[in-house]
Structures are given as structure tokens and as C-alpha cells.
Scaffold this motif. Structure first.
Motif, PDB file in Angstrom:
ATOM      1  N   UNK A 124       1.113  -1.301  -0.296  1.00 35.66           N
ATOM      2  CA  UNK A 124       0.227   0.072   0.231  1.00 35.66           C
ATOM      3  C   UNK A 124       1.163   1.084   0.172  1.00 35.66           C
ATOM      4  N   UNK A 125       0.418   1.606  -0.679  1.00 34.91           N
ATOM      5  CA  UNK A 125       1.258   3.500  -0.937  1.00 34.91           C
ATOM      6  C   UNK A 125       1.115   4.487  -0.045  1.00 34.91           C
ATOM      7  N   UNK A 126       2.056   4.959   0.951  1.00 34.04           N
ATOM      8  CA  UNK A 126       1.013   6.071   1.913  1.00 34.04           C
ATOM      9  C   UNK A 126       1.545   6.840   1.796  1.00 34.04           C
TER      10      UNK A 126
END
Length: 246
Positions: free
Chosen positions: A28-30
Motif C-alpha cells: 500500500x502506498x502511504x
């Protein structure tokens, strides 16, 4: 008996270490930016004096230009201005004559603006902490260097005029009156990056003499423009025709 105990211990340990293998993975890209991340006021307050000091330094006006000063190929106002500035400041620091200066074209990272030229402007043009080096070389090595950088119209020099034909330098005239002779010695001021073989200039690693004059290129430019600003004269962005393609 001790041997049997050791064997049993090893067997027990191996039984407690089952093998594992990856069956799946996800990512997941945060995003972390000024919108998603909250500001830590204590950190902001702590850094504020340093930020104010840095901004004050970077906003110091050194000189003024009558127009935008840009780099270009095979020659441009910024190319000429920077190499002339480095040559002038290097001679002052070195305390002896220097025949010419060189600056790798890719090392010029930005242009200079019209109007106020600040310390921040110089950092944008020269963001790297490269030192000025003075190399003493034979004329044939200087010729090799000029030919090397003439390829692709990347020759940026001060203190001489050069005529180029088929990406080879055919003639050189120094502003100090000298001519280029293969067996005579010459001094060149340049960045430690190129002097140490950067930009595919490995042939420069074995000069007659290599001297670090302990002067950052960026500091030399800042000193130059500060001196120009004290005269009160505008800097005019012009080229003098030192590089001629025939």
C-alpha cells in the motif's frame, strides 16, 4: 553419553524450526505530505531560527543583471561569465597566473535571473561542493581535453578562444597572448570532479602537477558576484565569441 545428548538436542532444535515460504505479498502506498501529515509545532519552533538565518543568507543580493543569463551550446552568456569568474577568483587565490579555466557543461544546473542575483541564485547554478583544482599539463594533454569536450558542443572555457571543426579544436588563442604548443606547459583551473576523471576525462588523472587550492567553486562565484555588485554596475548577459564552429 554426552554425544547422545548433543544429537537429541540438535534433533529437537531442527523440529522447532519448520520451513517457511512466501505465498503472497501486498503493498500500500502511504502518502506523506503537508496535507496528510500534521505539523509538529515543537519541531517548527525549534527550527524557526535556523530557517530564518538560512533565508537571510540565501536572499542576500550580490549583484544585479540587466537580463536573464542563460547557458547554451556551443557558447552562451552564462558559460562565459562563469568560466571568467572562476578564472579571476582562482588567480587571486592561487597567487600566480593561470592560463585558462574549464567548467563541465552538465555542472551548470540553472540559469541566472534578470535583476537580483542572490546567494540562493548561485546555489541553484552550482549546488555541488566541488573544489577548484589547478592542473599543470603539457600542451598535448590540454589539446586532448579541448577535443574531448568539443564533442557534442560541450566545451566551456575561459581565458582562450577556440575554433572547432568536425568536433575537433583546430586553433587556440589565449587571452594572455600564448599559443598552444604540444610540448609547452599550461595551467588550467577546473573542478575536482573533472580533474579526477569525471565526465570521461580519465586522461587528466596524470598531469604534471595537481593542486587543490581549497576553494569551493560555489564560494568563488559568490565572491566574484559580490565584488561585481560593489562596483554598482549591471551585469550584461553577452557572449564574446570565444567558441567558433567552422
Amino acid at each position: 553419553m554426552k554425544k547422545h545428548i548433543l544429537i537429541l538436542a540438535l534433533a529437537a532444535l531442527s523440529a522447532c524450526n519448520p520451513s517457511y515460504h512466501l505465498t503472497n505479498r501486498t503493498a500500500n502506498r502511504i502518502g506523506v505530505d503537508s496535507v496528510t501529515a500534521s505539523t509538529d509545532s515543537s519541531v517548527v519552533n525549534f527550527l524557526q531560527p535556523y530557517r530564518q538565518g538560512l533565508e537571510k543568507t540565501m536572499n542576500e543580493v550580490l549583484a544585479h543583471s540587466s537580463g536573464r543569463i542563460e547557458k547554451g551550446q556551443p557558447e552562451a552568456p552564462l558559460n562565459d561569465l562563469l568560466t571568467d569568474a572562476l578564472l579571476k577568483q582562482a588567480i587571486q587565490r592561487y597567487g600566480k597566473p593561470i592560463d585558462c579555466s574549464h567548467l563541465n557543461f552538465g555542472g551548470i544546473r540553472s540559469n541566472l535571473p534578470e535583476g537580483n542575483i542572490t546567494i540562493g541564485s548561485i546555489f541553484e547554478v552550482m549546488p555541488f561542493d566541488n573544489q577548484l583544482m589547478v592542473l599543470t599539463v603539457k600542451g598535448d594533454m590540454l589539446q586532448q581535453m579541448l577535443n574531448h569536450f568539443a564533442k557534442g558542443n560541450k566545451l566551456v572555457v575561459g581565458g582562450l578562444q577556440a575554433k572547432i571543426h568536425d568536433e575537433q579544436v583546430q586553433s587556440v588563442t589565449f587571452t594572455n597572448g600564448r599559443t598552444l604548443q604540444p610540448t609547452e606547459t599550461y595551467t588550467i583551473v577546473m573542478s575536482d570532479y573533472v580533474a579526477n576523471g569525471g565526465d570521461d576525462a580519465g586522461f587528466l588523472k596524470n598531469p604534471i602537477k595537481s593542486e587543490n587550492i581549497n576553494y569551493l567553486m560555489r564560494d568563488a562565484l559568490i565572491d566574484y558576484f559580490r565584488e561585481q555588485g560593489k562596483t554598482g554596475q549591471l551585469i550584461n548577459p553577452v557572449s564574446d565569441g570565444r567558441i567558433r564552429i567552422e
